[in-house]
Design an enzyme around this catalytic site. Structure first.
Site, PDB file in Angstrom:
ATOM      1  N   SER A 130       9.720  -3.420   2.884  1.00  0.00           N
ATOM      2  CA  SER A 130       9.883  -2.693   1.624  1.00  0.00           C
ATOM      3  C   SER A 130      11.080  -1.769   1.738  1.00  0.00           C
ATOM      4  CB  SER A 130       8.618  -1.864   1.342  1.00  0.00           C
ATOM      5  OG  SER A 130       8.832  -0.939   0.299  1.00  0.00           O
ATOM      6  N   TYR A 143       2.717   4.516   3.133  1.00  0.00           N
ATOM      7  CA  TYR A 143       3.119   3.109   3.062  1.00  0.00           C
ATOM      8  C   TYR A 143       4.500   2.907   3.680  1.00  0.00           C
ATOM      9  CZ  TYR A 143       4.310  -1.390   0.875  1.00  0.00           C
ATOM     10  OH  TYR A 143       4.686  -2.692   0.648  1.00  0.00           O
TER      11      TYR A 143
END
Length: 223
Positions: A130, A143
Protein backbone atom coordinates in the site's frame (compact mmCIF):
# COMPACT_ATOMS: atom_id res chain seq x y z
CA UNK A 1 -0.57 -25.62 -16.52
CA UNK A 2 0.84 -23.21 -13.90
CA UNK A 3 -0.64 -23.12 -10.41
CA UNK A 4 -1.38 -20.10 -8.22
CA UNK A 5 -2.57 -19.62 -4.67
CA UNK A 6 -4.36 -16.32 -3.97
CA UNK A 7 -5.34 -15.32 -0.44
CA UNK A 8 -8.26 -13.00 0.18
CA UNK A 9 -9.82 -14.27 -3.05
CA UNK A 10 -13.47 -13.84 -2.09
CA UNK A 11 -13.69 -10.15 -3.11
CA UNK A 12 -11.85 -7.10 -4.33
CA UNK A 13 -8.36 -7.36 -5.76
CA UNK A 14 -7.89 -11.00 -4.75
CA UNK A 15 -11.00 -12.07 -6.61
CA UNK A 16 -10.01 -10.00 -9.66
CA UNK A 17 -6.53 -11.54 -9.74
CA UNK A 18 -7.87 -15.07 -9.30
CA UNK A 19 -10.34 -14.52 -12.16
CA UNK A 20 -7.65 -13.13 -14.45
CA UNK A 21 -5.30 -16.04 -13.78
CA UNK A 22 -8.09 -18.56 -14.31
CA UNK A 23 -8.82 -16.79 -17.58
CA UNK A 24 -5.21 -17.45 -18.56
CA UNK A 25 -5.80 -21.17 -17.97
CA UNK A 26 -3.93 -21.26 -14.67
CA UNK A 27 -4.97 -23.67 -11.95
CA UNK A 28 -6.00 -21.24 -9.23
CA UNK A 29 -6.61 -21.99 -5.57
CA UNK A 30 -8.33 -19.18 -3.72
CA UNK A 31 -8.69 -18.88 0.02
CA UNK A 32 -10.60 -16.55 2.32
CA UNK A 33 -12.41 -16.43 5.65
CA UNK A 34 -15.93 -15.90 4.28
CA UNK A 35 -16.75 -19.36 2.97
CA UNK A 36 -20.00 -18.38 1.27
CA UNK A 37 -18.50 -15.38 -0.52
CA UNK A 38 -15.46 -17.43 -1.52
CA UNK A 39 -17.57 -20.23 -2.96
CA UNK A 40 -19.58 -17.71 -4.98
CA UNK A 41 -16.44 -16.04 -6.28
CA UNK A 42 -14.89 -19.39 -7.17
CA UNK A 43 -17.96 -20.50 -9.06
CA UNK A 44 -18.17 -17.25 -11.03
CA UNK A 45 -14.44 -16.77 -11.63
CA UNK A 46 -13.43 -20.37 -12.22
CA UNK A 47 -11.06 -21.18 -9.37
CA UNK A 48 -10.96 -23.74 -6.56
CA UNK A 49 -12.14 -22.47 -3.18
CA UNK A 50 -10.38 -23.55 0.02
CA UNK A 51 -12.03 -21.54 2.81
CA UNK A 52 -10.03 -20.68 5.91
CA UNK A 53 -8.08 -18.09 7.85
CA UNK A 54 -4.44 -17.62 6.87
CA UNK A 55 -3.60 -16.72 10.47
CA UNK A 56 -4.52 -20.31 11.40
CA UNK A 57 -1.50 -22.67 11.27
CA UNK A 58 -3.75 -25.63 10.50
CA UNK A 59 -5.20 -23.85 7.47
CA UNK A 60 -1.73 -22.89 6.23
CA UNK A 61 -0.62 -26.51 6.61
CA UNK A 62 -3.65 -27.65 4.61
CA UNK A 63 -2.80 -25.21 1.82
CA UNK A 64 0.74 -26.59 1.75
CA UNK A 65 -0.41 -30.20 1.84
CA UNK A 66 0.53 -31.07 -1.71
CA UNK A 67 3.82 -31.99 -3.31
CA UNK A 68 3.05 -30.21 -6.59
CA UNK A 69 5.14 -27.16 -7.53
CA UNK A 70 3.56 -23.75 -6.96
CA UNK A 71 4.22 -21.10 -9.60
CA UNK A 72 2.67 -18.13 -7.80
CA UNK A 73 1.70 -17.13 -4.28
CA UNK A 74 -0.27 -13.90 -3.90
CA UNK A 75 -0.45 -12.75 -0.28
CA UNK A 76 -3.42 -10.43 -0.70
CA UNK A 77 -5.46 -11.06 2.47
CA UNK A 78 -5.22 -7.97 4.68
CA UNK A 79 -6.79 -6.38 7.73
CA UNK A 80 -7.47 -2.65 7.88
CA UNK A 81 -7.92 -2.75 11.63
CA UNK A 82 -10.33 -0.52 13.51
CA UNK A 83 -12.76 1.67 11.62
CA UNK A 84 -12.91 4.64 11.86
CA UNK A 85 -9.10 4.68 11.79
CA UNK A 86 -7.73 5.78 15.18
CA UNK A 87 -4.59 7.82 15.85
CA UNK A 88 -1.63 5.79 17.07
CA UNK A 89 -1.81 7.43 20.52
CA UNK A 90 -5.23 5.80 20.96
CA UNK A 91 -4.72 2.54 19.07
CA UNK A 92 -5.68 -0.47 21.23
CA UNK A 93 -2.59 -2.66 21.20
CA UNK A 94 -4.55 -5.91 21.02
CA UNK A 95 -6.19 -4.66 17.82
CA UNK A 96 -2.82 -3.56 16.44
CA UNK A 97 -1.40 -7.01 17.13
CA UNK A 98 -4.21 -8.48 15.06
CA UNK A 99 -3.40 -6.15 12.16
CA UNK A 100 0.22 -7.33 12.24
CA UNK A 101 -0.88 -10.95 12.60
CA UNK A 102 -2.90 -10.74 9.37
CA UNK A 103 -0.73 -8.35 7.35
CA UNK A 104 2.79 -9.45 8.29
CA UNK A 105 3.00 -12.72 10.20
CA UNK A 106 0.47 -14.70 8.16
CA UNK A 107 2.00 -13.86 4.74
CA UNK A 108 5.46 -14.77 6.03
CA UNK A 109 4.24 -17.96 7.66
CA UNK A 110 2.40 -19.03 4.51
CA UNK A 111 5.44 -18.27 2.39
CA UNK A 112 7.59 -20.34 4.75
CA UNK A 113 5.46 -23.47 4.41
CA UNK A 114 5.16 -23.05 0.64
CA UNK A 115 8.83 -22.33 -0.06
CA UNK A 116 9.62 -25.90 -1.18
CA UNK A 117 6.78 -25.83 -3.72
CA UNK A 118 7.69 -22.32 -4.89
CA UNK A 119 11.39 -23.18 -5.17
CA UNK A 120 10.62 -26.29 -7.21
CA UNK A 121 8.81 -24.09 -9.74
CA UNK A 122 11.27 -21.16 -9.52
CA UNK A 123 8.09 -19.32 -8.73
CA UNK A 124 6.80 -15.87 -7.84
CA UNK A 125 5.72 -14.40 -4.52
CA UNK A 126 3.60 -11.25 -4.61
CA UNK A 127 2.85 -9.45 -1.35
CA UNK A 128 0.17 -6.79 -1.76
CA UNK A 129 1.38 -3.54 -0.22
CA UNK A 130 0.00 0.00 0.00
CA UNK A 131 1.09 3.60 -0.40
CA UNK A 132 0.40 3.85 3.34
CA UNK A 133 3.58 1.80 3.80
CA UNK A 134 5.70 4.70 2.59
CA UNK A 135 3.55 7.79 3.22
CA UNK A 136 2.56 9.17 6.63
CA UNK A 137 -1.22 9.51 6.54
CA UNK A 138 -3.05 10.56 9.67
CA UNK A 139 -4.95 7.60 11.10
CA UNK A 140 -3.13 5.04 8.98
CA UNK A 141 -0.35 4.25 11.45
CA UNK A 142 -1.54 0.75 12.25
CA UNK A 143 -2.23 -0.50 8.73
CA UNK A 144 0.58 1.52 7.17
CA UNK A 145 3.27 0.37 9.59
CA UNK A 146 2.19 -3.24 9.10
CA UNK A 147 2.47 -2.86 5.33
CA UNK A 148 5.87 -1.21 5.77
CA UNK A 149 6.97 -4.25 7.75
CA UNK A 150 5.62 -6.49 5.00
CA UNK A 151 7.61 -4.50 2.43
CA UNK A 152 10.82 -5.16 4.35
CA UNK A 153 9.99 -8.84 4.80
CA UNK A 154 9.41 -9.05 1.05
CA UNK A 155 12.68 -7.28 0.25
CA UNK A 156 14.74 -9.58 2.48
CA UNK A 157 13.04 -12.70 1.15
CA UNK A 158 13.98 -11.59 -2.34
CA UNK A 159 17.64 -11.30 -1.34
CA UNK A 160 17.64 -14.58 0.54
CA UNK A 161 15.94 -16.51 -2.28
CA UNK A 162 17.45 -15.29 -5.56
CA UNK A 163 15.92 -18.22 -7.46
CA UNK A 164 12.46 -16.77 -6.77
CA UNK A 165 10.87 -13.54 -7.98
CA UNK A 166 9.61 -11.75 -4.86
CA UNK A 167 7.57 -8.58 -5.22
CA UNK A 168 5.77 -6.11 -3.01
CA UNK A 169 3.13 -4.36 -5.11
CA UNK A 170 1.24 -1.18 -4.26
CA UNK A 171 -1.98 -1.43 -6.29
CA UNK A 172 -3.08 2.14 -5.52
CA UNK A 173 -6.43 3.26 -4.13
CA UNK A 174 -9.15 0.89 -5.29
CA UNK A 175 -12.90 0.69 -4.85
CA UNK A 176 -13.03 -2.18 -2.38
CA UNK A 177 -14.97 -3.00 0.76
CA UNK A 178 -11.83 -2.59 2.87
CA UNK A 179 -11.13 0.84 1.41
CA UNK A 180 -14.73 1.81 2.10
CA UNK A 181 -14.25 0.84 5.75
CA UNK A 182 -11.36 3.30 5.91
CA UNK A 183 -13.75 6.08 4.87
CA UNK A 184 -17.05 5.23 6.56
CA UNK A 185 -19.97 7.23 5.21
CA UNK A 186 -17.94 8.70 2.36
CA UNK A 187 -18.47 8.15 -1.35
CA UNK A 188 -15.45 6.32 -2.81
CA UNK A 189 -17.02 5.68 -6.21
CA UNK A 190 -14.30 7.82 -7.80
CA UNK A 191 -11.72 5.14 -7.00
CA UNK A 192 -10.97 2.67 -9.80
CA UNK A 193 -12.27 -0.87 -9.62
CA UNK A 194 -9.82 -3.63 -8.58
CA UNK A 195 -9.79 -5.04 -12.11
CA UNK A 196 -7.94 -1.95 -13.33
CA UNK A 197 -4.85 -2.92 -11.31
CA UNK A 198 -4.73 -6.52 -12.52
CA UNK A 199 -2.72 -5.83 -15.72
CA UNK A 200 0.14 -4.51 -13.55
CA UNK A 201 0.34 -7.84 -11.73
CA UNK A 202 0.16 -9.77 -14.98
CA UNK A 203 3.01 -7.68 -16.37
CA UNK A 204 5.19 -8.72 -13.44
CA UNK A 205 4.41 -12.35 -14.18
CA UNK A 206 5.12 -11.95 -17.88
CA UNK A 207 8.32 -9.90 -17.60
CA UNK A 208 9.81 -11.07 -14.28
CA UNK A 209 11.78 -7.92 -13.40
CA UNK A 210 14.21 -8.07 -10.45
CA UNK A 211 12.69 -8.72 -7.06
CA UNK A 212 11.62 -5.53 -5.30
CA UNK A 213 8.80 -3.09 -4.62
CA UNK A 214 6.63 -1.89 -7.52
CA UNK A 215 3.70 0.49 -7.95
CA UNK A 216 0.87 -0.60 -10.22
CA UNK A 217 0.69 2.93 -11.59
CA UNK A 218 4.33 2.74 -12.72
CA UNK A 219 3.87 -0.69 -14.29
CA UNK A 220 0.80 0.57 -16.15
CA UNK A 221 2.41 3.86 -17.16
CA UNK A 222 -0.30 5.87 -15.43
CA UNK A 223 1.82 7.47 -12.68
Amino acid sequence: MPTALVTGASAGLGRALAAALAGRQWTVIGTGRDAAALETAAREAGFTAVPGDVTDPAHRAALAGTDRPLDLLVNNASSLGISPLPPLAEYPLAELEDVYRVNVFAPLALTQVLLPALTAARGVVIDVSSDAAVEAYEGWGGYGSAKAALDQVTAVLGVEHPDLSVYAVDPGDLRTAMHQRAFPGEDISDRPLPETAVPAFLRLLDERPPSGRYRAADLLGTA
